[in-house]
Design an enzyme around this catalytic site. Structure first.
Site, mmCIF file in Angstrom:
data_model
loop_
_atom_site.group_PDB
_atom_site.id
_atom_site.type_symbol
_atom_site.label_atom_id
_atom_site.label_comp_id
_atom_site.label_asym_id
_atom_site.label_seq_id
_atom_site.Cartn_x
_atom_site.Cartn_y
_atom_site.Cartn_z
ATOM 1 N N GLU A 17 0.982 -1.658 -0.674
ATOM 2 C CA GLU A 17 0.550 -0.035 -0.055
ATOM 3 C C GLU A 17 0.520 1.365 0.007
ATOM 4 O O GLU A 17 0.409 1.955 -0.436
ATOM 5 C CB GLU A 17 -0.759 -0.043 1.003
ATOM 6 C CG GLU A 17 -2.262 -1.156 0.988
ATOM 7 C CD GLU A 17 -1.985 -2.385 1.064
ATOM 8 O OE1 GLU A 17 -2.456 -3.648 1.778
ATOM 9 O OE2 GLU A 17 -0.764 -2.336 2.380
ATOM 10 N N PHE A 51 -12.058 -6.519 14.009
ATOM 11 C CA PHE A 51 -10.684 -6.681 12.899
ATOM 12 C C PHE A 51 -10.903 -6.047 11.950
ATOM 13 O O PHE A 51 -11.629 -5.522 11.374
ATOM 14 C CB PHE A 51 -10.923 -8.593 12.447
ATOM 15 C CG PHE A 51 -9.819 -8.944 11.484
ATOM 16 C CD1 PHE A 51 -8.943 -9.228 12.214
ATOM 17 C CD2 PHE A 51 -10.460 -8.973 10.150
ATOM 18 C CE1 PHE A 51 -8.117 -10.013 11.572
ATOM 19 C CE2 PHE A 51 -9.274 -9.312 9.392
ATOM 20 C CZ PHE A 51 -8.145 -10.063 10.282
ATOM 21 N N GLN A 52 -9.069 -5.817 12.509
ATOM 22 C CA GLN A 52 -8.945 -4.727 11.056
ATOM 23 C C GLN A 52 -8.719 -3.239 11.680
ATOM 24 O O GLN A 52 -9.451 -2.602 10.248
ATOM 25 C CB GLN A 52 -8.139 -5.155 9.732
ATOM 26 C CG GLN A 52 -7.620 -6.411 10.017
ATOM 27 C CD GLN A 52 -7.309 -6.549 8.063
ATOM 28 O OE1 GLN A 52 -8.178 -6.255 6.985
ATOM 29 N NE2 GLN A 52 -6.254 -7.259 7.604
ATOM 30 N N LYS A 108 -18.245 0.484 5.839
ATOM 31 C CA LYS A 108 -18.357 -0.612 4.799
ATOM 32 C C LYS A 108 -20.155 -1.075 4.625
ATOM 33 O O LYS A 108 -20.043 -1.108 3.696
ATOM 34 C CB LYS A 108 -17.617 -2.357 5.419
ATOM 35 C CG LYS A 108 -18.089 -3.300 4.531
ATOM 36 C CD LYS A 108 -17.500 -4.948 4.986
ATOM 37 C CE LYS A 108 -17.671 -5.655 4.013
ATOM 38 N NZ LYS A 108 -17.251 -7.098 4.436
ATOM 39 N N MET A 159 24.665 8.661 2.396
ATOM 40 C CA MET A 159 23.982 9.852 3.294
ATOM 41 C C MET A 159 24.683 9.570 4.315
ATOM 42 O O MET A 159 25.058 10.517 4.462
ATOM 43 C CB MET A 159 23.396 10.344 2.576
ATOM 44 C CG MET A 159 23.342 12.184 3.142
ATOM 45 S SD MET A 159 24.490 13.027 1.826
ATOM 46 C CE MET A 159 23.002 12.968 0.646
#
Length: 600
Positions: free
Chosen positions: A59, A121-122, A171, A502
């Site tokens: 993602e 959940f999530q 949802k 760097m």
């Protein structure tokens, strides 16, 4: 099922309303990754064939792709992810876009509104998490609110100072139905910035400071590109013969070959540019924010200059550097008011594309040019091949090949963050806006590869190059499969020196060469490319650079080049933390590159 009410407006699911609203806003490309809380949206995608969805491998890659798409095109980039870890994986990309003022809309699925706050959940509070790294965010729990929210999100993302907006949709809102009316969902017009009048006190003060100045410098920032003010800035510079110093994100807004273009300022900028800023009697800061990498020690920053700051964001005025005059508004519009009052004839001439007369004496520009002296010795154009391949060679030769092929105006370089990023800024001469895509404010490693995918979708006709270090490249290397799945002809240059370069340079300079955790083991990048189904080449000699670059550019397919470069090379000049802008650390006398240049 879609139905139509008596007013001829269809009744759609929330998921369908989302896609219809995106299409109505002109979206054709979305980068994302599906999951449970956003599945209704993905199920409805099949009904909207005008929108192409790109399946990413992570993602974070989706957010950088949307970012790269926006930077290359000037349009709003769109990405999406599911709830929980999918949403949190977008955060780095949102912060990257926020610090660089990139217009982006991120859409996340969320658990059902009935279980919000129950640690389902999530479930994470993604609006709370992203509050500091978005311009605005929304939580949508009803289908009828989706269209108005999406339309407002786009307006916020692209109006004023651009930035990322997140829309979190539960949802059950995706599954419920509502009447869809795109026009009725339009937000109220964004409040326009008050137009500065020519007769205003601040405008009169700015004009007087400009007229009195003998040693002015324009500081050209990213806001020039976002405002589309390139022509107006050139008109100002040409009509009054004012030299231009550029920020990293401003590179390309003024052609590198323009005689008034000095080059990049700041920590790794040109020494003569920084010295000119320090000696100036007037700074005209245009669409830039006086970042610490630009100013050095604020207490000693351009001590004798008056300062005029033109910016669309009032919060940037006097935030880092106190200024004498602030002109708040869209840069293009402000300059269109200011320029005719300074020199109407010269302004008209420059705006029509021809250089104007030189009302200002050229002594200031001559002084700057004379100050370059031996500082330009690092120019590698005429360096002989001493058997070592330096990253500067690679960058210069990619530029040289594009120029020789007549493709310079059709080339976008997308860099990661580190030494190679600074070498690119020094050695690739950008002649057009939006030709450099790079993470400036956040300095996000792993940005280049996914952002290049976004840039290629935005500009499929252009040659897109990834320039990445061996460290940052490995952070998002999984997106090689996205390139292959989408059949994108993207060229990848891995600047491989076996270090987090760097970090290593700072350890060499400030930590007595204690290379703690900076050596990095990498896979065989050419074999890695092959595992993803794409061609690759290894280059370790200067003579092989241009032929291999040409081969990659003309193949019409993705191609990765692993450039094995000098391990302990450094980016110079550099300004140490806490040092003044003019207190630059130059390349050590024992440095092989400098010795070769001097011998030549």
């Amino acid at each position: 099922m879609t139905s139509t009410n008596n007013n001829q407006h269809p009744t759609l699911t929330g998921a369908e309303i989302l896609w219809a609203s995106l299409a109505g806003e002109g979206t054709t490309t979305v980068f994302g990754y599906p999951g449970g809380a956003i599945l209704p949206i993905y199920d409805a995608l099949r009904k909207f064939p005008t929108i192409h969805h790109i399946l990413v491998r992570h993602e974070q890659g989706a957010s950088h792709m949307a970012d790269g798409y926006a930077r290359a095109s000037g349009k709003v980039g769109v990405c999406m992810a599911t709830s929980g870890p999918g949403a949190t994986n977008l955060v780095t990309g949102l912060a990257t876009a926020m610090l660089d003022s990139i217009p982006m809309v991120a859409i996340t699925g969320q658990v059902s509104s009935k279980v919000l706050g129950s640690d389902a959940f999530q479930e994470v509070d993604i609006t709370g998490i992203t509050l500091p790294v978005t311009k605005h965010n929304f939580l949508v729990t009803r289908a009828e609110d989706i269209a108005p929210t999406i339309r407002e999100a786009f307006q916020i993302a692209r109006s004023g100072r651009p930035g990322p907006v997140l829309v979190d949709i539960t949802k059950d809102a995706q599954q419920a139905t509502a009447v869809y009316d795109f026009d009725a969902a339009a937000p109220a017009p964004a409040r326009p910035h008050p137009m500065l009048k020519a007769s205003s006190q601040s405008m009169r003060e700015a004009i007087e400071l400009i007229k009195q100045s003998k040693k002015p410098v324009i500081l050209a920032g990213h806001g020039i590109v976002e405002s589309g003010a390139e022509r107006e800035v050139l008109a100002l510079a040409e009509s009054l013969q004012i030299p231009i110093a550029t920020t990293l994100l401003g590179l390309g807004c003024i052609p590198a070959a323009h005689p008034l273009q000095l080059g990049m300022m700041g920590m790794h900028g040109e020494s003569w540019v920084n010295n000119a800023i320090q000696e100036a009697d007037l700074l005209l800061a245009l669409g830039m924010r006086f970042d610490d990498r630009v100013t050095g020690n604020l207490a000693s920053y351009s001590p004798s200059s008056k300062k005029i700051h033109i910016d669309i964001d009032p919060s940037e005025i006097n935030k880092n550097v106190r200024v004498d005059v602030a002109l708040i508004g869209d840069l293009k519009q402000v300059l269109q008011v200011l320029l005719p009052q300074l020199s109407p004839l010269s302004y008209r001439s420059a705006a029509e594309g021809s250089a104007s007369s030189n009302p200002r004496e050229s002594s200031w520009i001559s002084e700057i040019n004379a100050s370059k002296g031996n500082a330009a010795v690092r120019d590698i154009i005429n360096l002989p091949d001493n058997g070592h391949l330096y990253a500067a060679h690679v960058i210069h030769d990619i530029w040289q090949e594009a120029k020789a092929a007549g493709r310079l105006e059709q080339t976008i370089i997308v860099t990661d963050v580190g030494q190679h990023q600074m070498w690119e800024a020094q050695y690739f001469k950008h002649e057009s806006p939006r030709s450099l895509v790079t993470s400036g404010g956040l300095g996000t490693m792993g940005f280049a590869l996914p952002a290049a995918i976004g840039a290629k979708f935005a500009c499929p006709e252009k040659d897109v190059w990834v320039v990445a270090g061996d460290g940052g490249f490995q952070m998002t290397a999984s997106e090689l499969s996205t390139i292959q799945q989408e059949g994108l002809a993207i060229n990848i240059a891995v600047i491989n020196n076996g270090f987090l370069g760097m970090v290593r340079q700072w350890q060499e300079t400030f930590y007595d060469k204690n290379y703690s955790a900076s050596p990095i083991l990498s896979p065989d990048f050419v074999m890695l490319a092959a595992a993803h189904g794409m061609a690759g080449s290894n280059v370790s000699k200067r003579t092989d650079v241009i032929p291999t670059v040409t081969k990659a550019r003309t193949s019409g397919k993705p191609h990765l080049i692993n450039f094995s470069v000098e391990k302990e090379d450094g980016v110079y000049p550099m300004i140490a933390p806490g040092a003044a802008l003019h207190e630059m650390v130059r390349r050590p006398k024992h440095d092989p590159l400098l010795e070769t240049a001097e011998d030549a």
